[in-house]
Design an enzyme around this catalytic site. Sequence first.
Site, PDB file in Angstrom:
ATOM      1  N   LEU A 257      10.929 -20.588  -3.998  1.00 51.97           N
ATOM      2  CA  LEU A 257       9.910 -19.736  -3.364  1.00 51.97           C
ATOM      3  C   LEU A 257       8.547 -19.943  -4.031  1.00 51.97           C
ATOM      4  CD1 LEU A 257       9.386 -17.109  -1.511  1.00 51.97           C
ATOM      5  CD2 LEU A 257       9.597 -15.852  -3.671  1.00 51.97           C
TER       6      LEU A 257
ATOM      7  N   HIS B 130       2.496   3.373  -8.921  1.00 47.62           N
ATOM      8  CA  HIS B 130       2.241   1.954  -9.212  1.00 47.62           C
ATOM      9  C   HIS B 130       3.420   1.351  -9.982  1.00 47.62           C
ATOM     10  CE1 HIS B 130      -1.693   2.350  -7.570  1.00 47.62           C
ATOM     11  NE2 HIS B 130      -2.191   3.059  -8.566  1.00 47.62           N
TER      12      HIS B 130
ATOM     13  N   ASP C 160       0.834  -1.210   0.000  1.00 47.86           N
ATOM     14  CA  ASP C 160       0.000   0.000   0.000  1.00 47.86           C
ATOM     15  C   ASP C 160       0.867   1.258   0.000  1.00 47.86           C
ATOM     16  OD1 ASP C 160      -2.359   1.396  -0.034  1.00 47.86           O
ATOM     17  OD2 ASP C 160      -2.778   1.174   2.109  1.00 47.86           O
TER      18      ASP C 160
END
Length: 245
Positions: free
Chosen positions: A128, A34, A17
């Site tokens: 991962l 962004h 965020d």
Amino acid sequence: MNDESPCIPAHVAIIMDGNGRWATQRGLPRFEGHRRGVEALRRTIIAAEEAGIRYLTVYSFSSENWRRPLPEIAELMGLLRRFIQHDLATLHARNVRIRVIGVQDGLSPDIIALLDDAEKLTAHNTGLTFIVAFNYGSRREMIDAVRDLADEVRLGRLSPADITEELFSDRLDTRGIPDPDLVVRTSGEQRLSNFLLWQASYSELVFSPVLWPDFDRNALVAAIEEFRQRDRRFGGTPSAVGGVL
Ligand code: IPE
Ligand code: IPE
Ligand code: MG
């Protein structure tokens, strides 16, 4: 505290965020925040691998983000599209397994295909596990699971008495993925915003003041360090005295 134990969380989930505020503070359009957020994501995936994290979930687009202006939604979709197109080969080469959680409603067919391809290509990788929460909302995920179970009951394949926490978890998008040990939210906001509400029942929550585009290895290490200071009790007694009485 046991300093000898590395105590690395197996699963870290991040609410990325603060992109808009990062841009606004610099007099830039929100889109620039962004775009820089994608760079932060690339850094974070590498930092997570290096820290020995096994599962990294990132909240990229919530089911509520459709409330944003259409041009911003289009930008976010475009960034995801370019991220997959550009980074998939590298992630695959690094043995990363990609999982996507969320629904397909409202997504363009090419994005659905890209996400499907990314999951299929990397399904057998053993490094991962990188979980992308895209068009994801926890309440919808749980309602869909309830509908599944209700259908099974209606068809006579399941008795309501046999519905357990495990069975329910198994109907969620996150089936097979352990619950997050640590949920990090950046930008100073302190809420979950419909993210992993079931799965985060016993997660440690760390709220970082860093705006997402500035997130880096140091910020991740700081969050893990805070996690390591916590005494996870799961309803029991403090670990220093637990089990004695
Ligand atoms: C997070 O940054 C990105 C998404 C929610 C897609 P925001 O766009 O929410 O940034 P702020 O909260 O407005 O600063
Ligand atoms: C949560 O951030 C969703 C993502 C990070 C993708 P928002 O910025 O959308 O959340 P609210 O609206 O501040 O709760
Ligand atoms: Mg926000």
